[in-house]
Design an enzyme around this catalytic site. Structure first.
Site, PDB file in Angstrom:
ATOM      1  N   ASN A  15       1.033  -0.804  -0.371  1.00 31.62           N
ATOM      2  CA  ASN A  15      -0.594  -0.347  -0.011  1.00 31.62           C
ATOM      3  C   ASN A  15       1.190   1.053   0.183  1.00 31.62           C
ATOM      4  OD1 ASN A  15      -2.166   1.686   1.096  1.00 31.62           O
ATOM      5  ND2 ASN A  15      -2.063   1.761   2.785  1.00 31.62           N
ATOM      6  N   LYS A  17      -0.009   4.398  -0.513  1.00 34.38           N
ATOM      7  CA  LYS A  17      -0.491   5.644   0.558  1.00 34.38           C
ATOM      8  C   LYS A  17      -0.320   7.000  -0.618  1.00 34.38           C
ATOM      9  CE  LYS A  17       1.143   3.802   4.784  1.00 34.38           C
ATOM     10  NZ  LYS A  17       0.400   3.623   6.598  1.00 34.38           N
ATOM     11  N   HIS A 102      -9.509   1.186   5.380  1.00 34.06           N
ATOM     12  CA  HIS A 102      -8.145   1.708   6.095  1.00 34.06           C
ATOM     13  C   HIS A 102      -8.511   2.415   7.015  1.00 34.06           C
ATOM     14  CE1 HIS A 102      -4.165   2.680   6.278  1.00 34.06           C
ATOM     15  NE2 HIS A 102      -3.363   1.142   5.514  1.00 34.06           N
ATOM     16  N   GLU A 104      -6.452   4.526   8.054  1.00 38.22           N
ATOM     17  CA  GLU A 104      -6.601   6.531   7.234  1.00 38.22           C
ATOM     18  C   GLU A 104      -7.625   6.461   7.396  1.00 38.22           C
ATOM     19  OE1 GLU A 104      -3.336   5.952   5.337  1.00 38.22           O
ATOM     20  OE2 GLU A 104      -1.704   4.877   7.245  1.00 38.22           O
ATOM     21  N   GLU A 174      -5.374  -4.909  10.751  1.00 34.46           N
ATOM     22  CA  GLU A 174      -4.066  -3.911  10.828  1.00 34.46           C
ATOM     23  C   GLU A 174      -4.818  -3.091  11.862  1.00 34.46           C
ATOM     24  OE1 GLU A 174      -2.607  -2.948   6.406  1.00 34.46           O
ATOM     25  OE2 GLU A 174      -3.823  -1.813   7.010  1.00 34.46           O
ATOM     26  N   GLY A 180       2.913   1.863  10.837  1.00 30.91           N
ATOM     27  CA  GLY A 180       3.511   3.413  10.848  1.00 30.91           C
ATOM     28  C   GLY A 180       4.240   3.439  11.664  1.00 30.91           C
ATOM     29  N   SER A 219       3.409  -2.061  10.016  1.00 36.71           N
ATOM     30  CA  SER A 219       4.834  -1.707  10.372  1.00 36.71           C
ATOM     31  C   SER A 219       5.683  -3.621   9.929  1.00 36.71           C
ATOM     32  CB  SER A 219       5.156  -1.908  11.901  1.00 36.71           C
ATOM     33  OG  SER A 219       4.728  -0.208  12.182  1.00 36.71           O
TER      34      SER A 219
HETATM   35  C1  PEP Z   1      -0.127   0.048   5.863  1.00 40.15           C
HETATM   36  O1  PEP Z   1      -0.409   0.970   5.061  1.00 40.15           O
HETATM   37  O2  PEP Z   1      -1.269  -0.244   5.408  1.00 40.15           O
HETATM   38  C2  PEP Z   1       0.594  -0.464   6.863  1.00 40.15           C
HETATM   39  C3  PEP Z   1       0.129  -1.487   7.356  1.00 40.15           C
HETATM   40  O3  PEP Z   1       1.380   0.830   6.732  1.00 40.15           O
HETATM   41  P1  PEP Z   1       2.794   0.523   7.276  1.00 40.15           P
HETATM   42  O4  PEP Z   1       3.008  -0.715   6.220  1.00 40.15           O
HETATM   43  O5  PEP Z   1       3.895   1.411   6.967  1.00 40.15           O
HETATM   44  O6  PEP Z   1       2.599   0.150   8.703  1.00 40.15           O
END
Ligand code: PEP
Length: 260
Positions: A15, A17, A102, A104, A174, A180, A219
């Protein structure tokens, strides 16, 4: 822990973003194609900014082993929704997947469970495979509400789909506190949440639940990918920040998977 097993190859998804316009997208795939040879035992998907879809498809060229998707869609097929794109538009542009819900989107843009449910339905109607993201905040985890939150998010979607359409979605667990932050869930935490989701899927669709991949995201890096992918009930990875570097993500995408 869920007693159910699963029957599909792992899905490893990136992803991006709001990173990489068309120019950077072409550069990425030029490098990624060399760094990652096709593997038959996994599915690779990139969730690109919608404006970079065409560049991504051009950059992938003949690499039919890799799919692209968008990060968000509107639930209506068309209309006066300035700035939005519909599932059908994403499909026409070459997307085959879309993220829905998601964290965000839920937390920065106020998307509700009900809107996510409509988006999942719209995606399926247009032929896109939706990846429904669910996960709890740190506050909710500390309050012992992980199962409540992720089941509420899943149930909202199940409420608008007839049971025979539910096996056409993917889930991504998630945890919001892991996205992040550099702090990933432990494989045990991931397994526990995935088990909760798998049990509910089984209640909803019976044995067909085994065909629904549940990805872990939060992460994921090259040094924790193998342990997370091996965790009980984890059927794939959704990778944010670490998917932006072609050679680093090639290493994650090539993570050895257990023999079927
Ligand atoms: C994501 O944006 O779905 C995500 C898991 O981000 P990150 O791997 O940076 O934590």
């Amino acid at each position: 822990m869920s007693e159910w097993t699963t029957i599909h190859t792992p899905v490893i998804a990136g992803n991006w973003k709001m990173h990489k316009g068309p120019v950077a997208t072409r550069e990425f795939f030029h490098a990624f194609r060399d760094a990652y040879p096709p593997h038959e035992d996994r599915t690779i998907v990139f969730f690109l900014p919608a404006i970079s879809l065409t560049a991504g498809i051009e950059g992938l060229g003949d690499r039919a082993d890799i799919d692209v998707g968008v990060q968000n869609i509107h639930w209506e097929p068309q209309g006066a929704f300035t700035g939005e794109i519909s599932a059908r538009m994403a499909w026409e542009a070459g997307a085959r997947y879309t993220l829905v819900g998601h964290s965000e989107r839920r937390h920065l843009f106020g998307e509700t469970d009900e809107q996510c449910a409509l988006k999942v339905r719209a995606a399926l109607d247009a032929g896109l495979t939706p990846v429904l993201c669910v996960g709890e905040t740190l506050h909710e985890r500390r309050a012992g509400r992980v199962a409540d939150v992720i089941l509420r998010q899943l149930d909202a979607v199940a409420g608008v789909l007839p049971p025979d359409r539910i096996p056409r979605i993917l889930l991504a667990y998630e945890p919001v506190w892991a996205i992040g932050t550099g702090v990933n869930a432990t494989p045990e935490d991931a397994s526990e949440a995935h088990g909760v989701l798998r049990d509910r899927l089984h209640d909803l669709v019976g044995d067909a639940a085994a065909a629904i991949p549940i990805l872990y995201g939060g992460s994921v890096k090259v040094d924790n990918a193998a342990a997370l992918l091996r965790a009980e009930g984890v059927d794939g990875l959704l990778v944010g920040g670490a998917s932006l570097d072609p050679s680093g993500f090639a290493d994650i995408a090539a993570t050895p998977v257990a023999a079927a």
